[in-house]
Scaffold this motif. Sequence first.
Motif, PDB file in Angstrom:
ATOM      1  N   SER A 179       6.458  13.309  -0.139  1.00 58.18           N
ATOM      2  CA  SER A 179       5.073  13.296  -0.596  1.00 58.18           C
ATOM      3  C   SER A 179       5.018  13.189  -2.113  1.00 58.18           C
ATOM      4  O   SER A 179       4.248  12.394  -2.672  1.00 58.18           O
ATOM      5  N   TYR A 196       6.067   9.581  -3.258  1.00 58.57           N
ATOM      6  CA  TYR A 196       5.014   8.573  -3.124  1.00 58.57           C
ATOM      7  C   TYR A 196       3.861   8.814  -4.087  1.00 58.57           C
ATOM      8  O   TYR A 196       3.242   7.861  -4.561  1.00 58.57           O
ATOM      9  N   LEU A 197       3.590  10.059  -4.410  1.00 53.96           N
ATOM     10  CA  LEU A 197       2.560  10.346  -5.403  1.00 53.96           C
ATOM     11  C   LEU A 197       2.995   9.845  -6.777  1.00 53.96           C
ATOM     12  O   LEU A 197       2.192   9.295  -7.543  1.00 53.96           O
ATOM     13  N   SER A 215       2.611   6.179  -6.775  1.00 55.49           N
ATOM     14  CA  SER A 215       1.179   5.900  -6.902  1.00 55.49           C
ATOM     15  C   SER A 215       0.758   5.932  -8.365  1.00 55.49           C
ATOM     16  O   SER A 215       0.014   5.062  -8.832  1.00 55.49           O
ATOM     17  N   GLU A 273      -0.850   3.057 -10.652  1.00 50.43           N
ATOM     18  CA  GLU A 273      -2.091   3.345 -11.374  1.00 50.43           C
ATOM     19  C   GLU A 273      -1.948   2.904 -12.829  1.00 50.43           C
ATOM     20  O   GLU A 273      -2.872   2.320 -13.404  1.00 50.43           O
ATOM     21  N   SER A 290      -1.649   1.617  -5.630  1.00 51.74           N
ATOM     22  CA  SER A 290      -1.765   3.051  -5.877  1.00 51.74           C
ATOM     23  C   SER A 290      -2.393   3.750  -4.672  1.00 51.74           C
ATOM     24  O   SER A 290      -1.912   4.807  -4.238  1.00 51.74           O
ATOM     25  N   HIS A 291      -3.448   3.172  -4.133  1.00 53.39           N
ATOM     26  CA  HIS A 291      -4.121   3.724  -2.957  1.00 53.39           C
ATOM     27  C   HIS A 291      -3.162   3.812  -1.772  1.00 53.39           C
ATOM     28  O   HIS A 291      -3.098   4.838  -1.097  1.00 53.39           O
ATOM     29  N   ARG A 327      -0.721   6.583  -2.350  1.00 51.91           N
ATOM     30  CA  ARG A 327      -1.367   7.893  -2.246  1.00 51.91           C
ATOM     31  C   ARG A 327      -1.551   8.282  -0.779  1.00 51.91           C
ATOM     32  O   ARG A 327      -1.304   9.432  -0.401  1.00 51.91           O
ATOM     33  N   SER A 384       1.753   9.314   0.511  1.00 53.52           N
ATOM     34  CA  SER A 384       2.040  10.671   0.074  1.00 53.52           C
ATOM     35  C   SER A 384       1.360  11.688   0.989  1.00 53.52           C
ATOM     36  O   SER A 384       1.975  12.679   1.403  1.00 53.52           O
ATOM     37  N   GLN A 385       0.122  11.429   1.293  1.00 51.86           N
ATOM     38  CA  GLN A 385      -0.640  12.322   2.170  1.00 51.86           C
ATOM     39  C   GLN A 385       0.007  12.386   3.556  1.00 51.86           C
ATOM     40  O   GLN A 385       0.137  13.466   4.149  1.00 51.86           O
TER      41      GLN A 385
END
Length: 165
Positions: free
Chosen positions: A21, A24-25, A28, A32, A40-41, A44, A47-48
């Motif tokens: 997580s 991936y953040l 992201s 960004e 980026s989306h 994100r 990551s979630q």
Amino acid sequence: MLSPAIQEALNKQINHEFYSSYFYLSVSGYFESLNLQGFSHWMRLQSQEEREHGMRLLDHLHDRNGHATFEAIAQPPIEFQSPVEAFQQALQHEDYVTQTINRFYELALQEKDYAMQVELQWFVSEQVEEEKQARQILDQLKRLGDQGTALYLLDKELGERENDD
């Protein structure tokens, strides 16, 4: 009841999922910084999803009266040379996670922990999808290049990803 070996492996896998997580953040954030909002989306949401995987394993641990032992989460990479490199690292990371899950599954077989085997079967199947997605995007980036109109169109496509719930 969880054997000590299964409990230890479960805690390690939870840490791997939370690291994923974080990873991936971090990616992201890299996208960004390039103003690639779609990439980026996508990262994100990835990551979630990885956080949800960690929580699923944590719930399994608690359901079986196990004890969580949270370890520090290592810092993920924060700099990438290009979108291609970022997705190469994502694919390498997914390959690593697949290996950890496979080793964990082997342990569950040895320990004859049938409940853990069932839970891990979901993760084995999920990893096929995780690797496939990362590989497909990486292949597209390599084929299209990571600049210009093609990158814009791929960014737009990735921005349309919806939560996989």
